[in-house]
Design a protein around this motif. Structure first.
Motif, PDB file in Angstrom:
ATOM      1  N   TRP A 102       0.833  -1.203   0.000  1.00 58.67           N
ATOM      2  CA  TRP A 102       0.000   0.000   0.000  1.00 58.67           C
ATOM      3  C   TRP A 102       0.867   1.252   0.000  1.00 58.67           C
ATOM      4  O   TRP A 102       0.557   2.232  -0.698  1.00 58.67           O
ATOM      5  CB  TRP A 102      -0.932  -0.010   1.216  1.00 58.67           C
ATOM      6  N   LEU A 122       2.212   1.598  -3.554  1.00 58.49           N
ATOM      7  CA  LEU A 122       1.205   2.121  -4.482  1.00 58.49           C
ATOM      8  C   LEU A 122       1.006   3.615  -4.290  1.00 58.49           C
ATOM      9  O   LEU A 122       0.922   4.384  -5.257  1.00 58.49           O
ATOM     10  CB  LEU A 122      -0.125   1.387  -4.277  1.00 58.49           C
ATOM     11  N   ALA A 123       0.935   4.049  -3.032  1.00 59.24           N
ATOM     12  CA  ALA A 123       0.746   5.477  -2.745  1.00 59.24           C
ATOM     13  C   ALA A 123       1.952   6.279  -3.227  1.00 59.24           C
ATOM     14  O   ALA A 123       1.800   7.342  -3.848  1.00 59.24           O
ATOM     15  CB  ALA A 123       0.531   5.683  -1.247  1.00 59.24           C
ATOM     16  N   ALA A 159       5.013  -3.296  -5.747  1.00 58.46           N
ATOM     17  CA  ALA A 159       3.736  -3.330  -5.013  1.00 58.46           C
ATOM     18  C   ALA A 159       3.038  -4.672  -5.220  1.00 58.46           C
ATOM     19  O   ALA A 159       2.607  -5.318  -4.251  1.00 58.46           O
ATOM     20  CB  ALA A 159       2.841  -2.178  -5.468  1.00 58.46           C
ATOM     21  N   PHE A 196       2.122  -7.721  -2.689  1.00 61.73           N
ATOM     22  CA  PHE A 196       0.760  -8.237  -2.572  1.00 61.73           C
ATOM     23  C   PHE A 196       0.763  -9.767  -2.751  1.00 61.73           C
ATOM     24  O   PHE A 196       0.069 -10.484  -2.018  1.00 61.73           O
ATOM     25  CB  PHE A 196      -0.153  -7.605  -3.631  1.00 61.73           C
TER      26      PHE A 196
END
Length: 250
Positions: free
Chosen positions: A106, A109-110, A243, A247
């Motif tokens: 996360w 991704l940000a 990312a 995951f």
């Protein structure tokens, strides 16, 4: 350490220095390489701060002509940045690797989204003003940015330049100089915390730092031959790959 891992880390340091010189985003590469080399995510994140630190120093020195005109006024933001970085680094050390690993995709991704939006987040030039500091909103924004920088540095420069552009006065070069100065403070405090916490992989850092220095020098050659958008696209692809890698591993 296997020779292949050492070569991977050196090349990652080189690529990191090169892309930082052209478009920024080298943290994605150093963090990713150490992850692929088998380092735990907290150690990879902390060690990446060490490998990026020389670049922060040289970038700050390059803006010394601007910084010497406002550094006294920036001391408050430097103190705020130090406190924020201390908080972020201590939060990181309070987590175990599985907990941090769950956050990493996360965060990546940000940070990748922030990096991709970077060209649209640059502050508009305001050459008629001096670079100023001191507003409450600006102080709070810088504290939040410094907490993020101490916790997970990827994309910090883009975030800081955007918040400084919204809360401080000054033209782009003055704001970029202020950003570089504060980045040194944030990285230095975070590194001190990480060293005291024993989470730096020194061998990996020592291998990557010379590669980063060479890559920074080569970045001038690359900037003249490779479009900046192509380099930015490469960094964004690396961020997305990491990312989804985390995951999948989670």
């Amino acid at each position: 350490m296997p020779i292949l891992d050492a070569v991977l880390l050196f090349l990652a340091g080189f690529l990191s220095g090169a892309v930082n010189a052209v478009a920024g985003g080298g943290t994605f590469i150093t963090f990713g390489a150490m992850t692929l080399a088998g380092l735990p995510p907290i150690v990879a994140n902390a060690t990446s701060s060490v490998t990026q630190f020389p670049g922060y120093i040289t970038s700050t020195l390059a803006y010394w002509h601007d910084i010497k005109h406002f550094w006294r006024g920036a001391l408050l933001l430097s103190l705020i940045s130090a406190l924020g970085a201390l908080s972020g680094a201590l939060i990181l050390l309070s987590l175990d690797n599985p907990s941090f690993r769950a956050l990493v995709p996360w965060l990546l991704l940000a940070a990748t989204a922030l990096f991709a939006a970077g060209p649209w987040l640059k502050p508009a030039p305001k050459p008629e003003h001096e670079a100023a500091v001191g507003s409450l909103v600006g102080s709070l924004a810088q504290f939040a940015t410094a907490v993020y920088g101490g916790f997970f540095g990827a994309g910090m420069g883009v975030m800081m330049l955007a918040t400084l552009g919204l809360t401080q006065s000054g033209d782009y070069h003055r704001l970029n100089a202020l950003k570089n100065m504060l980045a040194v403070v944030i990285a230095a405090v975070a590194i001190l915390v990480f060293v005291s916490g024993g989470v730096i992989a020194w061998l990996q850092a020592i291998i990557m730092i010379p590669g980063g220095a060479l890559g920074g020098y080569a970045g001038v050659w690359i900037a003249r031959r490779v479009p900046q958008n192509a380099v930015r696209g490469f960094v964004i692809a690396v961020g997305l790959f990491l990312a989804f890698y985390y995951f999948d591993k989670g």
